[in-house]
Write a protein that holds these residues in place. Structure first.
Motif, PDB file in Angstrom:
ATOM      1  N   HIS A 286      -9.224   0.661  -3.161  1.00  0.00           N
ATOM      2  CA  HIS A 286      -8.896  -0.352  -4.165  1.00  0.00           C
ATOM      3  C   HIS A 286      -9.344   0.015  -5.575  1.00  0.00           C
ATOM      4  O   HIS A 286      -8.614  -0.210  -6.541  1.00  0.00           O
ATOM      5  CB  HIS A 286      -9.497  -1.700  -3.758  1.00  0.00           C
ATOM      6  CG  HIS A 286      -8.905  -2.266  -2.505  1.00  0.00           C
ATOM      7  ND1 HIS A 286      -9.373  -1.909  -1.246  1.00  0.00           N
ATOM      8  CD2 HIS A 286      -7.875  -3.113  -2.313  1.00  0.00           C
ATOM      9  CE1 HIS A 286      -8.648  -2.547  -0.329  1.00  0.00           C
ATOM     10  NE2 HIS A 286      -7.743  -3.276  -0.940  1.00  0.00           N
ATOM     11  N   VAL A 289      -6.921   2.536  -7.582  1.00  0.00           N
ATOM     12  CA  VAL A 289      -5.487   2.271  -7.729  1.00  0.00           C
ATOM     13  C   VAL A 289      -4.972   2.750  -9.074  1.00  0.00           C
ATOM     14  O   VAL A 289      -4.010   3.518  -9.168  1.00  0.00           O
ATOM     15  CB  VAL A 289      -5.185   0.773  -7.526  1.00  0.00           C
ATOM     16  CG1 VAL A 289      -3.746   0.463  -7.937  1.00  0.00           C
ATOM     17  CG2 VAL A 289      -5.406   0.377  -6.068  1.00  0.00           C
ATOM     18  N   TYR A 293      -4.055   6.312  -7.390  1.00  0.00           N
ATOM     19  CA  TYR A 293      -2.890   5.982  -6.572  1.00  0.00           C
ATOM     20  C   TYR A 293      -1.647   5.663  -7.399  1.00  0.00           C
ATOM     21  O   TYR A 293      -0.516   5.912  -6.957  1.00  0.00           O
ATOM     22  CB  TYR A 293      -3.198   4.810  -5.644  1.00  0.00           C
ATOM     23  CG  TYR A 293      -3.940   5.220  -4.394  1.00  0.00           C
ATOM     24  CD1 TYR A 293      -3.265   5.771  -3.311  1.00  0.00           C
ATOM     25  CD2 TYR A 293      -5.318   5.055  -4.295  1.00  0.00           C
ATOM     26  CE1 TYR A 293      -3.945   6.148  -2.162  1.00  0.00           C
ATOM     27  CE2 TYR A 293      -6.005   5.423  -3.148  1.00  0.00           C
ATOM     28  CZ  TYR A 293      -5.310   5.971  -2.084  1.00  0.00           C
ATOM     29  OH  TYR A 293      -5.985   6.353  -0.952  1.00  0.00           O
TER      30      TYR A 293
END
Length: 348
Positions: A286, A289, A293
């Motif tokens: 998380h 991100v 990501y």
């Protein structure tokens, strides 16, 4: 029923990842370290409920220590890196922990040195604070015995390779130690970023390196180099690509160190497929991100990523290098010792 959320979230998911690997997927692995250390300190009378525990963290340990303090009725103060994000800051505040973040730095070395210096100042100002010394006190090994027991239970008998970030040394080093004590044949493969002094890569910088939790610009006493059999140095681009490919192949959404460990696992298995490979995903994806990501379209494919095999730290190079440990000759550069002097002078 669990007595506290810390116990509920600490145990990893054990997931089969093709071809022939096992992932230990943690929500936040360092809860094992923090709970084990705080329990030991309480049991031995070194601290009592209500005392203030203090330490430095780039994020994951801060959350773990705050939860351990909440579990055992302690106060918690964190000297944090600028990588501590808003989500974690809010959680720490509600849990009752206090956080002070050092000023923004251009590199990991300056950030860690600033945090160490601030810890030293706090201990002079408040001598009743207990410094947890997550980087240097072997009590942080204790909690990982449970992880080793889990591996013994879940992974079939036979030789195995444990692959994961070196970090402070307490996680991979401790798990391998307890498995070996139980009679298991364990090959330990450590993951490092470029720029870390821990295994002699400080001369090769990675400007985009944001996985500070797996490397260091100062020496960590908890890193026992003799425990490791192989070291892989992976840069940001390849760690990000590995994390993307891990998510694509298995559905496991994990941090950048897990991406690097996944790459190392695949490479090591190509070299020797006689072992069961267990790799560590120490946290979820998380907090990566936006920084990683979101750039998944630029990720390298697995087929294009291979390690550069070296025999000397002097030959380390981007984007990915690997080497047996220890190296054939004493190859660690002088700056590791220089950092030891710096740390000793700082906390004196």
């Amino acid at each position: 029923m669990y007595e506290h959320i810390a116990e509920a979230i600490k145990e990893p998911d054990v997931v089969a990842v093709p071809p022939g690997a096992v992932c230990l997927r943690f929500e936040t692995m360092k809860i094992y370290s923090a709970l084990g250390a705080v329990r030991h300190l309480l049991d031995t009378g070194q601290i009592t409920p209500g005392d203030t525990l203090v330490d430095s963290s780039s994020g994951i340990y801060a959350h773990a220590l705050a939860l351990a303090c909440h579990r055992y009725g302690m106060k918690c103060h964190i000297v944090g890196s600028t990588t501590v994000d808003r989500t974690l800051r809010v959680q720490l505040e509600i849990l009752g922990a206090t956080l002070e973040q050092v000023r923004p730095s251009q590199n990991l070395r300056l950030d860690q040195n600033l945090r160490v210096r601030r810890i030293a100042e706090l201990l002079r100002e408040k001598p009743d604070y207990h410094w947890m010394r997550q980087y240097h006190d072997s009590i942080h090994y204790l909690g990982y015995r449970d992880v080793a027991d889990l591996v013994q239970k879940e992974v079939p008998e036979g030789p195995l390779s444990l692959v994961g970030a070196v970090g402070t040394g307490a996680s991979t080093g401790a798990i391998a130690t307890y498995l070996r004590e139980a009679g298991r044949d364990v090959n330990l493969v450590g993951i490092q970023p470029f720029g870390s002094v821990t295994f002699g890569a400080e001369h090769v910088q990675d400007p985009d390196m944001i996985i500070a939790g797996i490397g260091s610009s100062i020496p960590f006493d908890n890193v026992r180099q003799e425990l490791y059999d192989r070291i892989h140095w992976v840069n940001f681009d390849y760690a990000m690509s590995g994390a993307v490919e891990l998510l694509r192949a298995s559905g496991i959404f994990a941090g950048l160190s897990a991406g690097a460990a996944y790459l190392a696992t695949l490479a090591e298995r190509e070299r020797d497929d006689s072992r069961t490979y267990v790799f560590i995903a120490a946290d979820t994806g998380h907090r990566y991100v936006d920084s990683a990501y979101a750039n998944h379209a630029q990720a390298h494919g697995l087929g294009s990523m291979r390690p550069h095999e070296v025999t000397s730290c002097a030959d380390l190079s981007h984007p990915w290098s690997a080497m047996p440990w220890p190296p054939p000759r004493d190859d660690i550069t002088h700056s590791y010792a220089d950092s030891s002097v710096l740390l000793a002078e700082t906390v004196r």
